[in-house]
Design a protein around this motif. Structure first.
Motif, mmCIF file in Angstrom:
data_model
loop_
_atom_site.group_PDB
_atom_site.id
_atom_site.type_symbol
_atom_site.label_atom_id
_atom_site.label_comp_id
_atom_site.label_asym_id
_atom_site.label_seq_id
_atom_site.Cartn_x
_atom_site.Cartn_y
_atom_site.Cartn_z
ATOM 1 N N LEU A 91 0.825 -1.205 0.000
ATOM 2 C CA LEU A 91 0.000 0.000 0.000
ATOM 3 C C LEU A 91 0.865 1.263 0.000
ATOM 4 N N PRO A 92 0.500 2.276 -0.786
ATOM 5 C CA PRO A 92 1.187 3.563 -0.718
ATOM 6 C C PRO A 92 0.706 4.343 0.508
ATOM 7 N N PRO A 93 1.403 5.393 0.875
ATOM 8 C CA PRO A 93 0.904 6.254 1.964
ATOM 9 C C PRO A 93 -0.462 6.820 1.596
ATOM 10 N N ALA A 94 -1.339 6.892 2.562
ATOM 11 C CA ALA A 94 -2.679 7.407 2.303
ATOM 12 C C ALA A 94 -2.663 8.931 2.208
ATOM 13 N N PRO A 95 -3.427 9.500 1.277
ATOM 14 C CA PRO A 95 -3.576 10.956 1.230
ATOM 15 C C PRO A 95 -4.152 11.479 2.539
ATOM 16 N N GLY A 96 -3.913 12.752 2.810
ATOM 17 C CA GLY A 96 -4.296 13.324 4.096
ATOM 18 C C GLY A 96 -5.791 13.413 4.328
ATOM 19 N N ASP A 97 -6.549 13.595 3.254
ATOM 20 C CA ASP A 97 -7.995 13.725 3.426
ATOM 21 C C ASP A 97 -8.693 13.353 2.128
ATOM 22 N N ALA A 98 -10.024 13.466 2.149
ATOM 23 C CA ALA A 98 -10.817 13.064 0.995
ATOM 24 C C ALA A 98 -10.510 13.919 -0.227
ATOM 25 N N VAL A 99 -10.261 15.195 -0.006
ATOM 26 C CA VAL A 99 -9.971 16.085 -1.135
ATOM 27 C C VAL A 99 -8.680 15.652 -1.832
ATOM 28 N N ALA A 100 -7.652 15.362 -1.041
ATOM 29 C CA ALA A 100 -6.375 14.946 -1.616
ATOM 30 C C ALA A 100 -6.508 13.594 -2.317
ATOM 31 N N GLU A 120 -9.284 12.295 -3.746
ATOM 32 C CA GLU A 120 -10.009 12.455 -5.012
ATOM 33 C C GLU A 120 -9.159 13.181 -6.050
ATOM 34 N N SER A 121 -8.365 14.139 -5.608
ATOM 35 C CA SER A 121 -7.493 14.862 -6.531
ATOM 36 C C SER A 121 -6.467 13.923 -7.157
ATOM 37 N N ALA A 122 -5.889 13.040 -6.329
ATOM 38 C CA ALA A 122 -4.906 12.085 -6.842
ATOM 39 C C ALA A 122 -5.541 11.150 -7.860
ATOM 40 N N ILE A 123 -6.743 10.692 -7.576
ATOM 41 C CA ILE A 123 -7.416 9.769 -8.491
ATOM 42 C C ILE A 123 -7.765 10.481 -9.794
ATOM 43 N N ARG A 124 -8.292 11.671 -9.709
ATOM 44 C CA ARG A 124 -8.684 12.390 -10.937
ATOM 45 C C ARG A 124 -7.476 12.708 -11.802
ATOM 46 N N SER A 125 -6.346 13.030 -11.181
ATOM 47 C CA SER A 125 -5.161 13.365 -11.972
ATOM 48 C C SER A 125 -4.591 12.149 -12.680
ATOM 49 N N ARG A 126 -4.880 10.972 -12.173
ATOM 50 C CA ARG A 126 -4.314 9.751 -12.749
ATOM 51 C C ARG A 126 -5.283 8.990 -13.657
ATOM 52 N N TYR A 127 -6.545 9.000 -13.297
ATOM 53 C CA TYR A 127 -7.506 8.178 -14.031
ATOM 54 C C TYR A 127 -8.331 8.967 -15.045
ATOM 55 N N GLY A 128 -8.245 10.284 -15.018
ATOM 56 C CA GLY A 128 -8.903 11.089 -16.048
ATOM 57 C C GLY A 128 -10.373 10.753 -16.215
ATOM 58 N N ASP A 129 -10.751 10.371 -17.428
ATOM 59 C CA ASP A 129 -12.165 10.087 -17.701
ATOM 60 C C ASP A 129 -12.671 8.836 -16.994
ATOM 61 N N LEU A 130 -11.774 8.035 -16.407
ATOM 62 C CA LEU A 130 -12.178 6.870 -15.629
ATOM 63 C C LEU A 130 -12.343 7.196 -14.141
ATOM 64 N N ALA A 131 -12.060 8.432 -13.749
ATOM 65 C CA ALA A 131 -12.015 8.785 -12.328
ATOM 66 C C ALA A 131 -13.374 8.639 -11.647
ATOM 67 N N ASP A 132 -14.438 9.109 -12.281
ATOM 68 C CA ASP A 132 -15.761 8.986 -11.654
ATOM 69 C C ASP A 132 -16.115 7.519 -11.437
ATOM 70 N N TYR A 133 -15.820 6.723 -12.423
ATOM 71 C CA TYR A 133 -16.049 5.279 -12.335
ATOM 72 C C TYR A 133 -15.253 4.709 -11.164
ATOM 73 N N PHE A 134 -13.974 5.084 -11.081
ATOM 74 C CA PHE A 134 -13.105 4.620 -10.007
ATOM 75 C C PHE A 134 -13.675 5.017 -8.643
ATOM 76 N N LEU A 135 -14.075 6.259 -8.482
ATOM 77 C CA LEU A 135 -14.516 6.758 -7.184
ATOM 78 C C LEU A 135 -15.862 6.182 -6.760
ATOM 79 N N ARG A 136 -16.654 5.725 -7.686
ATOM 80 C CA ARG A 136 -17.879 5.020 -7.313
ATOM 81 C C ARG A 136 -17.540 3.673 -6.669
ATOM 82 N N LEU A 137 -16.512 3.014 -7.186
ATOM 83 C CA LEU A 137 -16.102 1.717 -6.635
ATOM 84 C C LEU A 137 -15.272 1.861 -5.366
#
Length: 542
Positions: A338-347, A349-366
């Motif tokens: 496991l990588p270090p966890a982001p500090g909060d929900a905002v961080a 979601e930001s990490a996921i959106r920057s990496r998964y792009g158009d797949l981010a919403d799909y990722f965050l639902r799961l």
């Protein structure tokens, strides 16, 4: 007259006494082997299946043993293959009593009256770096008592088993190197094919099985042309279809295996291959591991023709039925992944959106930000083990073979109270019936009727699959093949059939891996979620 009677009676006992008591000595094509009795099961320990890979044979394909003369005792397990020594206390820690380069041995558990029985060949886990065939957790006696011959094998590990190097490739008529541990496994299967009938086994009904790195090895065997025909069914528990290095090319962001070999030789201070071969095996293994030498199968175009995902996409894997699955808490005992966890929900979601792009919403639902810890555990579990298990079931179905999928989601107090619900490998004592033989720091399985009943069911499903390719258990639900309905079996407190396990999970990780493959410079393993590389759109990916 009385003396004559006693002599005749003694002769009758010798000739007509219990056959199993005499059958602990077996005349096999390899030579005559003397085992021992374990209740109604015969056990043959530490049988050499190849010459010791030492000296000039270090980093060579395994060399067959000529048939031996006389009787060889097989009443003590052979040493484990050389592996790094570790002082880290973990639930898996159970170091071998002995280690040696002379370790290419196998063990056999066979019922006393075995004739033409199915064979299950077990490949131990340990990241291709550690482990051994005779860990008590893998004791085959209980499976054998159900009418299956169990074989467990050692194979070369770490740098001794998987080093690739230009000088080693130059020694090979195929200009390849690495994969020696995999070649050991193939050699062991060849030995089984030639000899198992003498122990009462059917060489035409062999199942290869393994967990973790053992399951990775099962996939390598399914992909390896040289293993074709040596087995007829496969079991993969917690397999991971990660990218592997190419022998000579930098691919998917990974240096070639020969480059990695050249770098580790330099780091170890060896001037050349003879100097490396002259190094003490234990020192060599410990230092290579300490310097971070990665241990993987090598895509060399011969032993492993291409990446595992490509093999399965092309339908080139072994056309055999498979039983595959994973555990709901895989990563709870593998925090190192496991990588270090982001500090909060905002961080997060930001990490996921920057990496998964158009797949981010799909990722965050799961994997939502409302529970970052649980989402990260599930992300890494699914990217490694869940996606792989489904890919195996789907892939075999696509080529007309049966694929059986499972989820092990069973908990018990000693595990659950320590945050280890259904942790990595926790299904093993249930499959083998070895709950009383777990490693020292393993959360102890309670000896209750419910636990024994679950173990009995799992052992029955597994051994039935080894027999016929269909997992069944008396008094338990029918386990349907994956098929068009995406069937699976959940093992919670009891077996429970289901359909469409973790909806959307497979599609997300399949899309992510497809984009990485298309990019050409990205590996796929546990570098997922908040540490995923940036996934750009690819026209060929769904």
């Amino acid at each position: 007259m009385r003396q004559l009677y006693h002599a005749a009676f003694a002769a009758l006992l010798f000739v007509a006494g219990p056959a199993w008591a005499q059958s602990t000595t077996v005349a096999a094509p390899a030579g005559t082997i003397e085992g021992s009795a374990q209740g109604t099961v015969r056990v043959f320990k530490g049988i050499a299946y190849a010459q010791p890979p030492i000296g000039a044979l270090r980093w060579k394909p395994p060399v067959a043993l000529p048939p031996w003369q006389g009787v060889r005792k097989a009443t003590a397990f052979g040493p484990a293959c050389v592996q790094p020594k570790s002082s880290v206390v973990s639930i898996y820690a159970n170091p071998p009593a002995q280690m040696s380069e002379d370790c290419l041995t196998l063990n056999i558990w066979a019922p006393k009256d075995a004739t033409g029985l199915p064979v299950l060949v077990w490949i131990h886990g340990g990241a291709l770096l550690g482990g051994y065939s005779h860990e008590p957790l893998y004791d085959g006696a209980r499976m054998a008592a159900r009418g299956v011959i169990v074989v467990s094998i050692n194979y070369r590990l770490g740098i001794l088993g998987y080093l690739a190097h230009p000088a080693l490739s130059a020694e090979s008529q195929d200009d390849i190197s690495g994969n020696y541990g995999l070649l050991d496994q193939i050699a062991a299967l060849g030995w089984v094919k030639r000899n198992i009938a003498a122990f009462g086994g059917d060489a035409a009904n062999v199942t290869v099985a393994g967990e973790s790195a053992g399951a990775l090895s099962v996939m390598y065997l399914m992909a390896a042309p040289r293993a074709r025909g040596l087995f007829h069914k496969a079991i993969a528990e917690s397999a991971y279809m990660v990218s592997s290095p190419d022998l000579k090319l930098t691919t998917h962001g990974t240096p070639s295996a020969e480059t990695a070999g050249t770098q580790i030789m330099k780091a170890l201070g060896a001037a050349d291959l003879p100097a490396l071969r002259a190094m003490d095996a234990g020192k060599l293994t410990d230092q290579a591991a300490a310097k971070g030498y990665g241990v993987w199968g090598t895509v060399d175009g011969a032993i492993l023709p291409r990446q595992l995902v490509d093999i399965w996409d092309r339908g080139e894997q072994a056309p055999v039925p498979i039983l595959a699955g994973f555990n709901s808490g895989e990563i709870r005992s593998l925090g190192i992944l496991l990588p270090p966890a982001p500090g909060d929900a905002v961080a997060y979601e930001s990490a996921i959106r920057s990496r998964y792009g158009d797949l981010a919403d799909y990722f965050l639902r799961l994997y939502p930000s409302t529970s970052i810890t649980e989402s990260m555990l599930a992300t890494t579990r699914d990217a490694l083990y869940g996606w792989t298990s489904m890919r195996l079931a789907i892939g075999q179905t696509a080529i007309g073979q049966r694929g059986y999928l499972y989820l092990f989601d069973h908990g018990y107090p000693a595990a659950d109270d320590n945050g280890l619900h259904a942790f990595h490998a926790s299904e093993l004592p249930y499959v083998f019936g070895t709950a009383s033989e777990t490693p020292p720091y393993w959360p102890k399985v309670p000896d209750t009727i419910a636990e024994r009943r679950l173990s009995d069911a799992m052992t029955s499903y597994w051994t039935a699959f080894a027999k016929t390719g269909t997992p069944v258990a008396t008094g338990q639900p029918d386990w349907q093949p994956y098929g068009k309905d995406a069937n699976y079996m959940a093992f919670t407190q009891a077996p429970k059939p289901g359909q469409k396990l973790f909806p959307g999970m497979f599609a997300l990780h399949e899309a992510a891996v497809c984009r990485r493959r298309a990019a050409g410079d990205q590996a796929w393993n546990w570098n997922t979620g908040v540490i995923s590389p940036i996934l750009n759109k690819a026209a060929m990916c769904r």
